[in-house]
Enzyme design. Structure first.
Site, PDB file in Angstrom:
ATOM      1  N   ASN A 103       5.684  54.302 -33.729  1.00 29.72           N
ATOM      2  CA  ASN A 103       4.832  55.380 -34.242  1.00 29.72           C
ATOM      3  C   ASN A 103       4.197  55.068 -35.591  1.00 29.72           C
ATOM      4  O   ASN A 103       3.132  55.592 -35.894  1.00 29.72           O
ATOM      5  CB  ASN A 103       5.652  56.671 -34.356  1.00 29.72           C
ATOM      6  CG  ASN A 103       4.884  57.759 -35.050  1.00 29.72           C
ATOM      7  OD1 ASN A 103       4.005  58.385 -34.476  1.00 29.72           O
ATOM      8  ND2 ASN A 103       5.177  57.988 -36.324  1.00 29.72           N
ATOM      9  N   TYR A 169      -8.520  50.473 -38.549  1.00 31.20           N
ATOM     10  CA  TYR A 169      -7.676  51.419 -37.817  1.00 31.20           C
ATOM     11  C   TYR A 169      -8.084  51.501 -36.348  1.00 31.20           C
ATOM     12  O   TYR A 169      -7.237  51.383 -35.450  1.00 31.20           O
ATOM     13  CB  TYR A 169      -7.771  52.793 -38.477  1.00 31.20           C
ATOM     14  CG  TYR A 169      -6.937  53.875 -37.833  1.00 31.20           C
ATOM     15  CD1 TYR A 169      -5.579  53.973 -38.091  1.00 31.20           C
ATOM     16  CD2 TYR A 169      -7.515  54.810 -36.970  1.00 31.20           C
ATOM     17  CE1 TYR A 169      -4.807  54.980 -37.516  1.00 31.20           C
ATOM     18  CE2 TYR A 169      -6.762  55.813 -36.395  1.00 31.20           C
ATOM     19  CZ  TYR A 169      -5.415  55.894 -36.662  1.00 31.20           C
ATOM     20  OH  TYR A 169      -4.655  56.885 -36.086  1.00 31.20           O
TER      21      TYR A 169
END
Length: 272
Positions: A103, A169
């Site tokens: 995560n 990202y």
């Protein structure tokens, strides 16, 4: 010994007593997943890197109050040493591993021609390399112990939606999408399931400053067909279901939890 009352209060009895690592679980999506797993009676390894130790102690307390067991480990998932430390903590504390949730992640905003190479590398290290390293160590454990374990990767709607000024990202998350599919195919015959979740706009600490600007909040909400910003719990609900036996025939899937934002909302109402 399994407490029948505790089992009665869990939604997924097959998860009771199993051990899960959740990287980047000191806040936001990771915290919600860790706490939800704890409420299912799981053993949870809470990983953090930059958060305050006292905040992490609070999460441990909440997990144990809800019926789970938890330990914390401060480690950088962008390094082999960090991921090894997380794994070692899980084995030391609970003796086994059943679920690994990749995560941890972060983002840096900049026009791409101005991005510092070290910043680019840092995003890739955490958001992509961390997924690789976590998957690698978890799969090895599952194979060595003949376990049908689960891996869950946290991606983003930007694995399919371009996001200008966030190229590092978006690139990392696109990599997570294909890495999830590839590894799921590679290990499916050995009973290891690997899936991903791709959240949209959520009420998380990382978005707090952005959404404090009411014009940004309004613009974001307007892009979501359901016209509301989500909560980390929405993602945690799906994450825990995906690693349970109820999702036992699902692997290589990326589940979008986004209020419909990946549905090209500009066409809502038949426009175009």
């Amino acid at each position: 010994m399994v407490n029948n009352h505790s089992l009665h209060n869990t939604r997924y009895p097959d998860l009771y007593g199993k051990t899960a690592v959740v990287t980047g679980s000191s806040s936001g999506i990771g915290e919600a997943i860790a706490r939800h797993m704890g409420s299912e009676g799981m053993n949870v390894v809470v990983n953090y890197y930059s958060s305050d130790d006292h905040a992490v102690e609070g999460i441990i307390y909440l997990i144990e109050e809800s019926g789970g067991h938890a330990v914390a480990v401060k480690a950088d998932v962008g390094t082999e040493e960090g991921v090894q430390a997380i794994y070692d903590k899980a084995i030391e504390a609970f003796g086994d591993l059943d679920v690994w949730v990749n995560n941890a992640g972060f983002e840096i905003q900049s026009e791409t021609h101005l991005v510092d190479y070290q910043d680019w590398q840092r995003v890739i290290h955490v958001d992509m390399d961390g997924v690789f390293l976590g998957t690698k160590i978890a799969v090895k454990h599952f194979l060595d112990h003949n376990k049908q374990g689960n891996i869950l990767n946290t991606s983003s709607i930007h694995d399919v939606i371009p996001w200008p000024t966030y190229a590092s990202y978006a690139t990392a998350k696109a990599g997570v999408l294909m890495f999830t599919k590839t590894t799921a195919l590679e290990y499916a015959a050995r009973g290891i399931r690997i899936n991903a979740i791709s959240p949209g706009a959520l009420e998380t600490p990382i978005n707090a400053a952005r959404f404090a600007d009411q014009s940004v909040r309004a613009d974001t909400t307007a892009m979501i067909p359901m016209k509301k910003i989500g909560d980390p719990v929405d993602v945690a609900n799906a994450a825990v279901w995906l690693v349970s036996s109820e999702a036992s025939y699902i692997t290589g899937t990326t589940l979008y939890i986004d209020g419909g934002i990946t549905l090209y909302n500009e066409f809502q109402g038949g426009r175009g």
